[in-house]
Design a protein around this motif. Structure first.
Motif, PDB file in Angstrom:
ATOM      1  N   THR A 116      -6.787  39.602   6.128  1.00  0.00           N
ATOM      2  CA  THR A 116      -6.605  41.013   5.182  1.00  0.00           C
ATOM      3  C   THR A 116      -7.995  42.010   5.367  1.00  0.00           C
ATOM      4  O   THR A 116      -9.163  41.372   6.016  1.00  0.00           O
ATOM      5  CB  THR A 116      -6.977  40.343   3.647  1.00  0.00           C
ATOM      6  N   GLN A 117      -7.347  42.997   5.337  1.00  0.00           N
ATOM      7  CA  GLN A 117      -8.583  44.111   5.403  1.00  0.00           C
ATOM      8  C   GLN A 117      -8.774  44.500   4.034  1.00  0.00           C
ATOM      9  O   GLN A 117      -8.056  45.502   3.510  1.00  0.00           O
ATOM     10  CB  GLN A 117      -7.739  45.366   6.571  1.00  0.00           C
ATOM     11  N   LYS A 118      -9.996  44.455   3.956  1.00  0.00           N
ATOM     12  CA  LYS A 118     -10.377  44.779   2.525  1.00  0.00           C
ATOM     13  C   LYS A 118     -11.261  45.981   2.493  1.00  0.00           C
ATOM     14  O   LYS A 118     -11.974  46.251   3.426  1.00  0.00           O
ATOM     15  CB  LYS A 118     -11.405  43.649   2.056  1.00  0.00           C
ATOM     16  N   LYS A 119     -10.767  47.113   1.847  1.00  0.00           N
ATOM     17  CA  LYS A 119     -11.354  48.361   1.849  1.00  0.00           C
ATOM     18  C   LYS A 119     -13.001  48.333   1.595  1.00  0.00           C
ATOM     19  O   LYS A 119     -13.696  47.614   0.846  1.00  0.00           O
ATOM     20  CB  LYS A 119     -11.048  49.037   0.251  1.00  0.00           C
ATOM     21  N   GLY A 120     -13.721  49.040   2.445  1.00  0.00           N
ATOM     22  CA  GLY A 120     -14.974  49.217   2.480  1.00  0.00           C
ATOM     23  C   GLY A 120     -15.697  48.150   3.529  1.00  0.00           C
ATOM     24  O   GLY A 120     -16.830  48.229   3.772  1.00  0.00           O
ATOM     25  N   ASP A 121     -14.954  47.129   3.810  1.00  0.00           N
ATOM     26  CA  ASP A 121     -15.430  45.952   4.738  1.00  0.00           C
ATOM     27  C   ASP A 121     -15.296  46.587   6.165  1.00  0.00           C
ATOM     28  O   ASP A 121     -14.443  46.861   6.698  1.00  0.00           O
ATOM     29  CB  ASP A 121     -14.954  44.629   4.626  1.00  0.00           C
ATOM     30  N   ASP A 122     -16.546  46.259   6.905  1.00  0.00           N
ATOM     31  CA  ASP A 122     -16.491  46.490   8.463  1.00  0.00           C
ATOM     32  C   ASP A 122     -15.799  45.434   9.214  1.00  0.00           C
ATOM     33  O   ASP A 122     -15.138  45.517  10.314  1.00  0.00           O
ATOM     34  CB  ASP A 122     -17.969  46.962   8.954  1.00  0.00           C
ATOM     35  N   LYS A 123     -15.851  44.115   8.589  1.00  0.00           N
ATOM     36  CA  LYS A 123     -14.961  43.104   9.152  1.00  0.00           C
ATOM     37  C   LYS A 123     -13.776  42.830   8.320  1.00  0.00           C
ATOM     38  O   LYS A 123     -13.681  42.788   7.119  1.00  0.00           O
ATOM     39  CB  LYS A 123     -15.765  41.905   9.308  1.00  0.00           C
ATOM     40  N   LEU A 124     -12.816  42.184   9.129  1.00  0.00           N
ATOM     41  CA  LEU A 124     -11.699  41.432   8.620  1.00  0.00           C
ATOM     42  C   LEU A 124     -11.856  40.206   7.844  1.00  0.00           C
ATOM     43  O   LEU A 124     -12.923  39.645   8.373  1.00  0.00           O
ATOM     44  CB  LEU A 124     -10.372  41.340   9.640  1.00  0.00           C
TER      45      LEU A 124
END
Ligand SMILES: Nc1nc(=O)c2c([nH]1)NC[C@@H]1CN(c3ccc(C(=O)N[C@@H](CCC(=O)O)C(=O)O)cc3)CN21
Ligand SMILES: O=c1ccn([C@H]2C[C@H](O)[C@@H](COP(=O)(O)O)O2)c(=O)[nH]1
Length: 282
Positions: free
Chosen positions: A166-174
């Motif tokens: 998942t790609q979480k909003k605001g995170d630079d990493k998956l």
């Protein structure tokens, strides 16, 4: 108090209070003295562990993190089916005179298959997809191979891992999540052992793919407590619970095939006393 303890205690209480006894049924496993090993079982248990919040080692008794990691690496990294490649003795009862457990576990993960990108085994396929096509919904392993079951001394219990990014909003990493599918689980002997093994695997794969860890969802079809384990479990779940330990994974390792059991550590792991000599049904 660790979340893993709370999950473990709730599951054990649910099995003991609402489970069904198999006494009198035709059961395969037996005790070393030849008596049938009956269980109290619950169908369809699902436990979720948020690895970003804590490492899911229970504190009621110590889970042998290096030994269970070594067994996981025996299967996933060495892709071996021979107990001579394993320091611990936990698989000895199920091996033949040459040390082989047949076409089970590590053997299946080592079989190469033809894909569009070339020949790969299931582990390399997972790593390839996580690096090249992380949002795919097709990233999974499956070692329950019907055509080889007749050559397995024990059919695989933890048989499939499904990875989902998942790609979480605001995170630079998956974020790497996974579902462990297990058809049969000996709760006292191996529940936390299996949970910790696969939590370590998710941490290792996340690190080599430059991701963060997310959730590990453990789906158990037949979650059982063996008859001779009932008093041990009843005592275990009344024990005091401590804070979850901190998990250390050697940050230098960026290649899955370079990890060893010495690259994992549980720090500040306060636990209750070990239950020695748990009888294991064969
Ligand atoms: N009935 C049964 N239950 C299992 O959990 C099981 C099987 N059979 N057959 C194959 C494997 C072997 N597994 C095992 C067997 C023993 C331990 C065990 O004795 N663990 C000890 C620590 C061992 C150590 O430190 O070396 C423990 O206290 O958890 C763990 C997993 C899991 N599997
Ligand atoms: O990783 C493992 C391996 C085995 N088990 C347990 C689950 C069952 O109690 C037995 C296998 O017996 P079956 O009759 O084949 O189900 O081994 C486990 O919990 N975890």
């Amino acid at each position: 108090m660790s979340l893993a303890d709370q999950t473990f205690v709730a599951m054990c209480k649910d099995i003991l209070e609402n489970g069904v006894s198999t006494e009198g049924e035709k059961v395969r496993p037996h005790w070393p003295d030849g008596t049938s090993a009956y269980t109290i079982k619950k169908f369809g248990v699902v436990n979720r562990y948020d690895l970003s919040k804590e490492f899911p080692a229970i504190t009621l008794r110590k889970t042998a993190i290096k030994t269970c990691t070594e067994e996981m690496l025996w299967i996933w990294q060495r892709k071996s089916n021979n107990i001579h490649d394993l320091k611990s003795t936990v698989w000895d009862e199920w091996a033949d005179e040459n040390g082989s457990i047949g076409k089970a576990y590590g053997y299946q993960l080592g079989v190469k298959h033809q894909y569009k990108e070339g020949m790969m085994d299931q582990v390399d396929r997972v790593i390839y997809d996580l690096k090249n096509n992380p949002f795919s919904r097709r990233i999974l392993t499956n070692i329950y191979v019907h055509e080889d079951l007749h050559e397995m001394n024990l059919y695989p219990c933890a048989y499939s891992m499904t990875f989902n990014v998942t790609q979480k909003k605001g995170d630079d990493k998956l974020t790497l999540n996974a579902i462990l599918n297990q058809r049969s689980q000996d709760i006292l002997t191996a529940n936390n052992w299996n949970v910790c093994q696969y939590a370590v695997l998710v941490h290792m794969l996340a690190q080599v793919c430059d991701m963060k860890v997310g959730e590990l969802v453990h789906v158990i079809a037949d979650a059982h407590i063996y008859d001779r384990h009932i008093p041990l479990v009843e005592e275990l779940i009344k024990r005091p619970q401590y804070k979850a330990p901190k998990f250390w994974l050697n940050p230098e390792i960026k290649d899955f095939y370079k990890f060893t059991r010495d690259d994992v550590k549980l720090i500040d792991y306060e636990t209750g006393p070990q239950i020695t000599d748990i009888p294991v049904a064969i």
